[in-house]
Design an enzyme around this catalytic site. Sequence first.
Site, PDB file in Angstrom:
ATOM      1  N   GLY A 149       0.759  -1.355  -0.164  1.00 61.22           N
ATOM      2  CA  GLY A 149       0.153   0.215  -0.326  1.00 61.22           C
ATOM      3  C   GLY A 149       0.862   1.386   0.121  1.00 61.22           C
ATOM      4  O   GLY A 149       1.987   1.520   0.395  1.00 61.22           O
ATOM      5  N   CYS A 150       0.361   1.870  -0.177  1.00 59.90           N
ATOM      6  CA  CYS A 150       1.132   3.547  -0.617  1.00 59.90           C
ATOM      7  C   CYS A 150       2.018   3.757   0.615  1.00 59.90           C
ATOM      8  O   CYS A 150       2.250   4.128   1.278  1.00 59.90           O
ATOM      9  CB  CYS A 150       0.440   4.361  -1.319  1.00 59.90           C
TER      10      CYS A 150
END
Length: 346
Positions: A149-150
Amino acid sequence: MIKVGIIGATGYAGQELVRILLQHKKAEIVWYGSKTYIDKKYYEVYQNMFQLVDADCMADNMEELADKADVIFTATPQGLCASLINEEVLSKVRVVDLSADFRMKDINIYEEWYGIEHKSPDYIKEAVYGLCEINREKIKKARLVANPGCYPTCSTLAIYPLLKEGLLEPNSIIIDAKSGTSGAGRSPKVNNLYCEINENIKAYGVASHRHTPEIEEQLSYAAGENLYVNFTPHMVPMNRGILVTAYGNLKKQVTYEEVKAIYDKYYKKEYFIRVLDKGICPETRWVEGSNFVDINFCIDKRTNRIIMMGAMDNLVKGAAGQAVQNMNLLFGLKETEGLQAVPMFP
């Protein structure tokens, strides 16, 4: 040429994959998957692709795509990749999943935080977490890569070296993070309307954001013990970018030179991680449109805490760029292939 299929090509991360791969010397996109725009020209969805992409959008048919591609990117909401993946697919093609379906090793944590049943738990153990700078050798051998995920990418990279070297009290970490609105995806939502976001900053997912257990799992590996963090994300009125400011208690007094030496030990040879000069704080504008992560730190001697900072583009290193970096590793290519775009400014 590596034949690439993209399921979810019309979302923000999917479009970023297309943009990057069109500049990749060793890759050819053979499938532009989209649930919403089937049979529509891809450039009609994204006009920036006019005269660059003449292909039609196609259905999200992973089994058919597996016969046509060498690698499949799934830039889709949680649950879809897990519902499509099977042994027949993985026997033919490698898969890089940009959703959270295979990031966490505990299925119960996944189902608790995402609120859905996992459709292919048998592949959770096999999947390799695709944080390239940490899991490079494992990624090279994988059939299924869980693209991080970011927020976890930026948070983990900023904190990981100091935890790994035993400098931080593991359960003292607080992460304050800011993201541009593209992180919320392209689907229309009232909270993402211009009038709701412009001239505003807000916290969301307080003590409940779904990236929390992913961050905790990766940092626990670094610490060698289970830990918990306070993670609070905020939405800011800009298109792209993530800024992480993390705080942790130091186990002992340290100098700037000692901490800098630790970051250099882990990142000096990493092309995409830039540890900034002393006193320079990371800013999202200096990484926009690129696969770089800018990192720095500040020691607060008064409180015996350290402040760890990171900035990156959430759509590139936080999604599509890292996915292509993973693809390069899977196929034995130069890791920077297609990813050497200079950050855009202004």
